[in-house]
Design a protein around this motif. Structure first.
Motif, short mmCIF file in Angstrom:
data_model
loop_
_atom_site.label_atom_id
_atom_site.label_comp_id
_atom_site.label_asym_id
_atom_site.label_seq_id
_atom_site.Cartn_x
_atom_site.Cartn_y
_atom_site.Cartn_z
N THR A 53 -39.84 -43.00 29.10
CA THR A 53 -40.67 -43.69 28.12
C THR A 53 -39.84 -44.02 26.89
O THR A 53 -38.77 -43.43 26.70
N LEU A 54 -40.34 -44.90 26.06
CA LEU A 54 -39.66 -45.22 24.80
C LEU A 54 -39.92 -44.12 23.78
O LEU A 54 -40.98 -43.49 23.79
N TRP A 55 -38.95 -43.90 22.90
CA TRP A 55 -39.16 -43.00 21.77
C TRP A 55 -38.36 -43.50 20.58
O TRP A 55 -37.24 -43.96 20.71
N THR A 56 -38.99 -43.47 19.43
CA THR A 56 -38.34 -43.90 18.20
C THR A 56 -37.74 -42.68 17.53
O THR A 56 -38.45 -41.70 17.28
N LYS A 57 -36.44 -42.73 17.29
CA LYS A 57 -35.73 -41.60 16.70
C LYS A 57 -36.38 -41.23 15.38
O LYS A 57 -36.61 -42.07 14.52
N GLY A 58 -36.71 -39.96 15.23
CA GLY A 58 -37.30 -39.45 14.00
C GLY A 58 -38.80 -39.55 13.91
O GLY A 58 -39.37 -39.22 12.88
N GLU A 59 -39.45 -39.95 14.99
CA GLU A 59 -40.90 -40.10 14.92
C GLU A 59 -41.62 -38.78 14.67
O GLU A 59 -42.70 -38.77 14.10
N THR A 60 -41.02 -37.66 15.06
CA THR A 60 -41.63 -36.36 14.77
C THR A 60 -40.89 -35.62 13.65
O THR A 60 -41.52 -34.95 12.84
N SER A 61 -39.58 -35.77 13.58
CA SER A 61 -38.79 -35.03 12.58
C SER A 61 -38.75 -35.71 11.22
O SER A 61 -38.46 -35.07 10.21
N GLY A 62 -38.97 -37.02 11.20
CA GLY A 62 -38.84 -37.77 9.95
C GLY A 62 -37.43 -38.28 9.69
O GLY A 62 -37.20 -39.01 8.75
N ASN A 63 -36.49 -37.89 10.54
CA ASN A 63 -35.10 -38.32 10.38
C ASN A 63 -34.91 -39.65 11.12
O ASN A 63 -34.22 -39.73 12.13
N ARG A 64 -35.50 -40.68 10.56
CA ARG A 64 -35.49 -41.99 11.20
C ARG A 64 -34.15 -42.68 10.97
O ARG A 64 -33.44 -42.39 10.01
N LEU A 65 -33.84 -43.62 11.86
CA LEU A 65 -32.60 -44.38 11.77
C LEU A 65 -32.96 -45.84 11.51
O LEU A 65 -33.43 -46.55 12.40
N GLN A 66 -32.75 -46.26 10.27
CA GLN A 66 -33.07 -47.63 9.87
C GLN A 66 -31.88 -48.54 10.19
O GLN A 66 -30.75 -48.28 9.77
N VAL A 67 -32.13 -49.59 10.91
CA VAL A 67 -31.07 -50.50 11.36
C VAL A 67 -30.54 -51.32 10.19
O VAL A 67 -31.30 -51.94 9.46
#
Length: 126
Positions: A53-67
């Motif tokens: 499945t798809l997963w967006t990095k940081g969706e649970t930890s908050g450590n998102r990766l902005q392109v």
């Protein structure tokens, strides 16, 4: 520009690099939908090979990766995504900034040892 997802059964490696420092943070895999989502939303989304499945990095930890920018290689089968790390900066699931923390021992066959016995006295003076 099209990525060649066929070489790896619908997937392409995605190399994630800090846009400010150049530090290599992680490598994941994207399918076409993950890449489209990444480019459309501006946040890195991967395809999980284990969960399928798809997963967006940081969706649970908050450590998102902005392109910041996205590139492909000369074969168009790998993606480089330069990012700004949001949150507390811990990109790896182990709690470190980078997933690349385990150094492997390298025995270099190309190591050159300059000794008087191998190159002679004159070579050692150069």
């Amino acid at each position: 520009m099209e990525i060649d997802f066929d070489k790896m059964q619908g997937l392409a490696p995605a190399v994630i690099q800090d846009a400010g420092t150049g530090e290599l943070l992680m490598v994941g895999f994207m399918n076409r939908e993950a890449l489209d989502t990444t480019l459309r939303t501006g946040f890195v989304t991967f395809y999980s090979r284990t969960r399928q499945t798809l997963w967006t990095k940081g969706e649970t930890s908050g450590n998102r990766l902005q392109v910041v920018a996205a590139w492909t290689d000369c074969d168009r089968d790998t993606v480089l995504v330069r990012v700004r790390v949001l949150g507390d900066g811990k990109v790896c699931h182990t709690g470190t900034r980078s997933c690349f923390t385990q150094e492997l021992p390298v025995e270099s066959a190309l190591e050159i040892r300059f000794t008087t016995t191998s190159i002679g006295q004159e070579g050692a003076k150069r």
